[in-house]
Design a protein around this motif. Structure first.
Motif, PDB file in Angstrom:
ATOM      1  N   ARG A  19      -6.219  12.360 -12.533  1.00  0.00           N
ATOM      2  CA  ARG A  19      -6.690  13.404 -13.444  1.00  0.00           C
ATOM      3  C   ARG A  19      -6.192  14.778 -13.025  1.00  0.00           C
ATOM      4  O   ARG A  19      -5.920  15.635 -13.849  1.00  0.00           O
ATOM      5  N   PHE A  20      -6.066  14.952 -11.718  1.00  0.00           N
ATOM      6  CA  PHE A  20      -5.820  16.298 -11.203  1.00  0.00           C
ATOM      7  C   PHE A  20      -5.449  16.152  -9.737  1.00  0.00           C
ATOM      8  O   PHE A  20      -6.113  15.430  -9.003  1.00  0.00           O
ATOM      9  N   ALA A  21      -4.343  16.786  -9.301  1.00  0.00           N
ATOM     10  CA  ALA A  21      -3.943  16.700  -7.899  1.00  0.00           C
ATOM     11  C   ALA A  21      -3.446  18.072  -7.461  1.00  0.00           C
ATOM     12  O   ALA A  21      -2.333  18.473  -7.793  1.00  0.00           O
ATOM     13  N   PRO A  22      -4.285  18.815  -6.721  1.00  0.00           N
ATOM     14  CA  PRO A  22      -3.956  20.211  -6.381  1.00  0.00           C
ATOM     15  C   PRO A  22      -2.599  20.387  -5.704  1.00  0.00           C
ATOM     16  O   PRO A  22      -1.945  21.405  -5.913  1.00  0.00           O
ATOM     17  N   ASN A  23      -2.148  19.381  -4.918  1.00  0.00           N
ATOM     18  CA  ASN A  23      -0.889  19.535  -4.189  1.00  0.00           C
ATOM     19  C   ASN A  23       0.315  18.931  -4.901  1.00  0.00           C
ATOM     20  O   ASN A  23       1.403  18.869  -4.334  1.00  0.00           O
ATOM     21  N   LEU A  24       0.127  18.422  -6.121  1.00  0.00           N
ATOM     22  CA  LEU A  24       1.238  17.854  -6.891  1.00  0.00           C
ATOM     23  C   LEU A  24       1.348  18.617  -8.212  1.00  0.00           C
ATOM     24  O   LEU A  24       0.644  18.317  -9.179  1.00  0.00           O
ATOM     25  N   PRO A  25       2.256  19.607  -8.263  1.00  0.00           N
ATOM     26  CA  PRO A  25       2.350  20.463  -9.459  1.00  0.00           C
ATOM     27  C   PRO A  25       2.604  19.640 -10.723  1.00  0.00           C
ATOM     28  O   PRO A  25       3.451  18.746 -10.725  1.00  0.00           O
ATOM     29  N   GLY A  26       1.843  19.935 -11.767  1.00  0.00           N
ATOM     30  CA  GLY A  26       2.042  19.260 -13.045  1.00  0.00           C
ATOM     31  C   GLY A  26       1.273  17.963 -13.207  1.00  0.00           C
ATOM     32  O   GLY A  26       1.292  17.362 -14.283  1.00  0.00           O
ATOM     33  N   ALA A  36      -3.927   8.380  -3.989  1.00  0.00           N
ATOM     34  CA  ALA A  36      -3.365   9.621  -4.555  1.00  0.00           C
ATOM     35  C   ALA A  36      -4.234  10.821  -4.150  1.00  0.00           C
ATOM     36  O   ALA A  36      -5.452  10.711  -4.096  1.00  0.00           O
ATOM     37  N   PRO A  37      -3.579  11.954  -3.905  1.00  0.00           N
ATOM     38  CA  PRO A  37      -4.301  13.106  -3.372  1.00  0.00           C
ATOM     39  C   PRO A  37      -4.956  13.948  -4.458  1.00  0.00           C
ATOM     40  O   PRO A  37      -4.452  14.997  -4.816  1.00  0.00           O
ATOM     41  N   GLY A  38      -6.075  13.485  -4.986  1.00  0.00           N
ATOM     42  CA  GLY A  38      -6.742  14.270  -6.013  1.00  0.00           C
ATOM     43  C   GLY A  38      -7.833  13.475  -6.684  1.00  0.00           C
ATOM     44  O   GLY A  38      -8.326  12.487  -6.147  1.00  0.00           O
ATOM     45  N   ALA A  39      -8.203  13.929  -7.877  1.00  0.00           N
ATOM     46  CA  ALA A  39      -9.235  13.252  -8.655  1.00  0.00           C
ATOM     47  C   ALA A  39      -8.584  12.125  -9.443  1.00  0.00           C
ATOM     48  O   ALA A  39      -7.605  12.343 -10.157  1.00  0.00           O
ATOM     49  N   VAL A  40      -9.127  10.930  -9.280  1.00  0.00           N
ATOM     50  CA  VAL A  40      -8.511   9.733  -9.825  1.00  0.00           C
ATOM     51  C   VAL A  40      -9.499   9.032 -10.745  1.00  0.00           C
ATOM     52  O   VAL A  40     -10.690   8.977 -10.444  1.00  0.00           O
ATOM     53  N   ASP A  41      -9.028   8.545 -11.874  1.00  0.00           N
ATOM     54  CA  ASP A  41      -9.837   7.669 -12.705  1.00  0.00           C
ATOM     55  C   ASP A  41      -9.341   6.251 -12.461  1.00  0.00           C
ATOM     56  O   ASP A  41      -8.361   5.809 -13.059  1.00  0.00           O
ATOM     57  N   GLY A  68       0.838  -1.202   0.000  1.00  0.00           N
ATOM     58  CA  GLY A  68       0.000   0.000   0.000  1.00  0.00           C
ATOM     59  C   GLY A  68       0.866   1.242   0.000  1.00  0.00           C
ATOM     60  O   GLY A  68       1.786   1.364   0.808  1.00  0.00           O
ATOM     61  N   VAL A  69       0.569   2.162  -0.930  1.00  0.00           N
ATOM     62  CA  VAL A  69       1.334   3.404  -1.039  1.00  0.00           C
ATOM     63  C   VAL A  69       0.411   4.590  -0.755  1.00  0.00           C
ATOM     64  O   VAL A  69      -0.681   4.681  -1.324  1.00  0.00           O
ATOM     65  N   ASP A  70       0.845   5.450   0.137  1.00  0.00           N
ATOM     66  CA  ASP A  70       0.106   6.676   0.457  1.00  0.00           C
ATOM     67  C   ASP A  70       0.905   7.850  -0.105  1.00  0.00           C
ATOM     68  O   ASP A  70       1.905   8.267   0.467  1.00  0.00           O
ATOM     69  N   LEU A  71       0.468   8.326  -1.275  1.00  0.00           N
ATOM     70  CA  LEU A  71       1.166   9.417  -1.957  1.00  0.00           C
ATOM     71  C   LEU A  71       0.614  10.747  -1.464  1.00  0.00           C
ATOM     72  O   LEU A  71      -0.540  11.080  -1.723  1.00  0.00           O
TER      73      LEU A  71
END
Lengths: 331, 331
Positions: B88-95, B76-81, B11-14
């Motif tokens: 799709r989008f992770a506010p705290n991970l630039p790019g 992952a910290p954001g919107a995931v498909d 288990g990975v907590d990014l």
């Protein structure tokens, strides 16, 4: 089985002021309706008799007899124990605590009776009849005196662990906001229902603001109704427009909360206020909701007004009856 | 099948600042962990390399090799498909926009990789490991920099129609309240997260109020952490107590909203703030929530703090991996 295939479904919408009943054919087409006042102040037994009378009148209007009825569904305004068929608590029906509504109606009408919470039942009706049960996740928002909700998740009515889910009207959106009938402050229905709109209009009139409503109804605005608001809107009344748009913004913010929580495909708005003012308010509600919802959550979203209007309750109650009958026949 | 029965789950907590990895045996017992900083500012490829490094270090700590791994889960910290395995989008991970995280990690580690939203994954971990998957309806509330949520409804992770459900942190509870990172005003996380607490403490200090925190950290409170709040609470610091109890009330009001909407059996609170201050805050959160929830909705309700703490993310990610493997083996 012959009864279910050829028989009809009866839907009862039990409200605090009136009882509506609809008789539907096997394909859920409406055959006839009846309406009686509830007379809740006269006590439980009187209300029960009036429900029975309303069902008989609707059957007569539809050219049917109780023998034609496959099952009866009832939407009741309060906390319902569907498994037991009891109304546990109904704030607008004095004396209604743990009333075995299902058993009493079954005895009086000699047909199976299923009951559900009124807003849940409305959502079910809109879902199955208006949306053809196609979307998987639907939130129903019914705006009138209060705001009731029904959640269809994974294609099924979601009721939670003790059948109280969907109490969206008491979602707090403004901590320390106006006092709600429930005792809390800033509940959604305390800032966005017809009650909130009427309160703001009265406060504005008391504060000396002008509106055509006082020309029509007098300074006390005693008989104010949703339709008066629509007429005032159409006349361009500034006060009414401002307060209705403010309510639409509050409605939009609550809808955004529901979108962020539940990511539904459809949010469907109904109830008395929407029936009177749907075309006027929906664009603003929808815009505010989309502006406040998270990016991505609106990708497949549709926000719409129900076309069922006042018939959502009886339609949903008939759907409830049919769902119950189909589930018992298959088990 | 031998691999799944005897193999281990990773288990990975990014997170935005650190990556945690845990290696779990078939019964989800933790065998070894590793932690590396994320270095999100260095770009997507660097973060991907660091995830791979963190997984290898955790395997080493557990005495395992990649060949022993049945599957890897990532929160992952954001919107995931989840279906496509993309962030799709992770506010705290630039790019991070439409990054095929699953495919890239599968290629690097040569094991199956499943991904999910971090808060959803945490809820799943708490649900399966801590609650033994017994309750049917659970709401997970994770309070740290923001407030993340995960909904377990009918025993399954509820994700909505485009996998964005559970965005409870952006439920608006105070129209015209403080500005949130999302751009809206009065979001739950803008009034009840650690960020909100820190902001209020800084404002109070700037306004001339006294707290032991400035003795410890200086007037600018630059290195303020949750543990400082706990120490100040234990020292009886009046400012810190007042602001923490205010945050607990806001947390309780948001929890009441979730109870009214979803009628869960369990609301479980986790995240950094709860790990540091759970025993101090839980009674007040619970009391406020019950006071504001509708009668009947709390009949079977339990409000609790998770014991998993920082391990909720890695545990949930391992559960995600195992659920995926079991679902593919049975289909």
């Amino acid at each position: 089985m012959a009864k279910r295939d050829s028989g009809c479904w009866v839907g009862v919408d039990l409200g605090g002021t009136k009882i509506l009943t609809g008789v539907f054919d096997a394909q859920l087409r409406l055959l006839g309706t009846a309406k009686v006042s509830t007379r809740a102040e006269r006590g439980v037994e009187v209300v029960l008799e009036r429900i029975v009378r309303c069902v008989r009148e609707a059957l007569e209007a539809a050219g049917k007899s109780t023998g034609d009825v496959a099952a009866i569904g009832v939407g009741a305004p309060g906390a319902v124990d569907a498994a037991r068929g009891t109304v546990r608590f109904a704030p607008n029906l004095p004396g209604w605590r743990n009333i075995p509504l299902g058993r009493k109606l079954t005895r009086a009408l000699e047909r199976p009776v299923v009951i559900g919470n009124d807003a849940n039942v409305c959502a079910l009706g809109v879902y199955e009849v208006e949306l053809r049960a196609r979307p998987r996740h639907v939130v129903g928002v019914f705006v009138g005196t209060g705001i009731g909700g029904g959640l269809i998740l994974e294609g099924r009515l979601y009721e939670g662990c003790s059948h109280t889910a969907g109490e969206i009207g008491h979602m707090i959106v403004e901590v320390n906001g106006p006092r709600c009938g429930c005792g809390n402050r800033g509940c959604w229905e305390a800032v966005a229902s017809r009650t909130a709109i009427f309160r703001r209009i009265r406060e504005a009139v008391e504060g000396g603001e002008n509106t055509v409503l006082t020309e029509w109804l007098g300074e006390d605005l005693e008989d104010l109704r949703s339709n008066d608001l629509r007429k005032a809107w159409k006349r361009g009344d500034k006060l009414v427009r401002r307060i209705l748009l403010q309510a639409a913004d509050y409605l939009g913010i609550g809808v955004a909360n529901l979108i962020n929580l539940l990511n539904p495909e459809v949010v469907v708005l109904g109830g008395g206020l929407m029936q009177a003012l749907g075309p006027e308010l929906l664009p603003r509600i929808s815009r505010t909701a989309r502006e406040h919802a998270m990016p991505g959550s609106c990708a497949r979203l549709k926000i719409m007004a129900s076309r069922l209007g006042d018939d959502a309750g009886i339609t949903g109650a008939a759907v409830l009856a049919r769902r119950w009958a189909l589930s018992t026949s298959s088990s």
